[in-house]
Motif scaffolding. Structure first.
Motif, PDB file in Angstrom:
ATOM      1  N   GLU A   4       0.232 -10.011  13.163  1.00 28.96           N
ATOM      2  CA  GLU A   4       0.013 -11.420  13.484  1.00 28.96           C
ATOM      3  C   GLU A   4       0.432 -12.317  12.327  1.00 28.96           C
ATOM      4  N   LYS A   5       0.185 -11.848  11.104  1.00 34.34           N
ATOM      5  CA  LYS A   5       0.501 -12.641   9.917  1.00 34.34           C
ATOM      6  C   LYS A   5       1.439 -11.906   8.960  1.00 34.34           C
ATOM      7  N   GLU A  24      -8.674 -10.031   7.872  1.00 32.24           N
ATOM      8  CA  GLU A  24      -8.187 -11.398   8.000  1.00 32.24           C
ATOM      9  C   GLU A  24      -7.973 -12.077   6.650  1.00 32.24           C
ATOM     10  N   GLU A  25      -8.928 -11.911   5.755  1.00 33.78           N
ATOM     11  CA  GLU A  25      -8.827 -12.575   4.450  1.00 33.78           C
ATOM     12  C   GLU A  25      -7.592 -12.084   3.691  1.00 33.78           C
ATOM     13  N   LYS A  54      -7.429  -5.065  10.582  1.00 36.82           N
ATOM     14  CA  LYS A  54      -7.318  -6.519  10.688  1.00 36.82           C
ATOM     15  C   LYS A  54      -8.205  -7.187   9.650  1.00 36.82           C
ATOM     16  N   ASN A  82      -2.092  -6.364  15.959  1.00 37.54           N
ATOM     17  CA  ASN A  82      -3.131  -6.928  15.092  1.00 37.54           C
ATOM     18  C   ASN A  82      -2.618  -7.176  13.677  1.00 37.54           C
ATOM     19  N   SER A 131      -4.294 -13.115   5.514  1.00 41.42           N
ATOM     20  CA  SER A 131      -4.088 -14.553   5.336  1.00 41.42           C
ATOM     21  C   SER A 131      -3.652 -14.864   3.899  1.00 41.42           C
TER      22      SER A 131
END
Length: 258
Positions: free
Chosen positions: A224-225, A192-193, A190, A221, A196
């Motif tokens: 999600e994106k 995130e950076e 995961k 996880n 995203s």
């Protein structure tokens, strides 16, 4: 076989696509077709089939073991095409071949693509084929035989290069979860950076995340994106190390899709 790699459906919570990888020719040489049918019937939206190679440098220990066993069992590209042709009318989800460029070049690239087309294969992933070589020598051949081609990106890949590789890819873009070999327990799932950043780019292809996914929690996880997840090592480990691998493999896919 279905030559169209499924795109993401519209809606508030679109379904995330599950892509299962396994190495052809394990646990026994003739198990390949049964595993293909098992993956489809268990609910995966697509699958990658690894072509065994003697020097799989990008793969971790489990998939290296699978390559070694498959070659020992006598798996070849010719044998794999024969197996695929025997069931192509039964398989409705996309089948992608993944491997290294040297065996494909030995087979003859256009001959290989022709056989893919006749075997119901939807696309290819060849991580060690440089993009410049792809553009110069191979892209038109793939188009001729209606085959997708997918490039890989990593957290270290710049936005500019991600957009470039996405422009060359079709079907989906393979986003490696972290810079590691397949099956690495230290893979950062995961990030995130990174996830995203991928989600914010104007990409033409769906993004599938791979490397290190072992459970439904991992899958949720990373998706999600992203549009889907690719599971390889955890599935191959079942084929290699469980006597009752058929039931275990079905239960595993069901657990991800539940």
């Amino acid at each position: 076989m279905n030559n169209n790699i499924p795109s993401q459906t519209s809606g508030i919570q679109p379904q995330k696509k599950l892509n299962i990888y396994f190495t052809a020719g394990i646990p026994q040489l003739e198990d390949t077709t049964e595993i293909i049918k098992l993956i489809q019937s268990s609910g995966a939206e697509m699958m990658e089939i690894g072509m065994p190679y003697s020097d799989p440098v990008a793969d971790g220990p489990v998939i290296q073991e699978a390559h070694e066993l498959a070659l020992k069992n006598g798996m070849t590209i010719e044998k794999l095409f024969s197996q695929l042709k025997s069931i192509k009318n039964e398989i409705k989800i996309p089948v992608i071949l993944m491997g290294y460029i040297n065996p494909v070049l030995r087979f003859g690239f256009e001959n290989f693509c022709r056989e893919c087309s006749e075997s119901g294969v939807s696309g290819l992933i060849i991580p060690d084929l440089p993009p410049v070589e792809f553009e110069k020598n191979y892209r038109e051949i793939l188009k001729l035989y209606n085959l997708h081609f997918t490039f890989l990106v990593t957290p270290e890949t710049s936005d500019e290069r991600i957009l470039y590789l996405d422009s060359l890819s079709s079907g989906f873009l393979y986003a490696v979860s972290s810079s590691s070999t397949t099956g690495n327990d230290n893979a950062v799932l995961k990030n995130e950076e990174y996830l995203s950043r991928l989600a914010s780019l104007p990409l033409k292809n769906p993004v599938m995340i791979g490397f290190g996914i072992k459970s439904k929690e991992d899958f949720n996880n990373v998706t999600e994106k992203a549009d889907g997840g690719i599971i390889g090592t955890a599935f191959v480990n079942i084929l290699l190390h469980h006597r009752d691998w058929k039931k275990k493999a079905i239960d595993f896919i069901h657990s991800i899709k539940a």
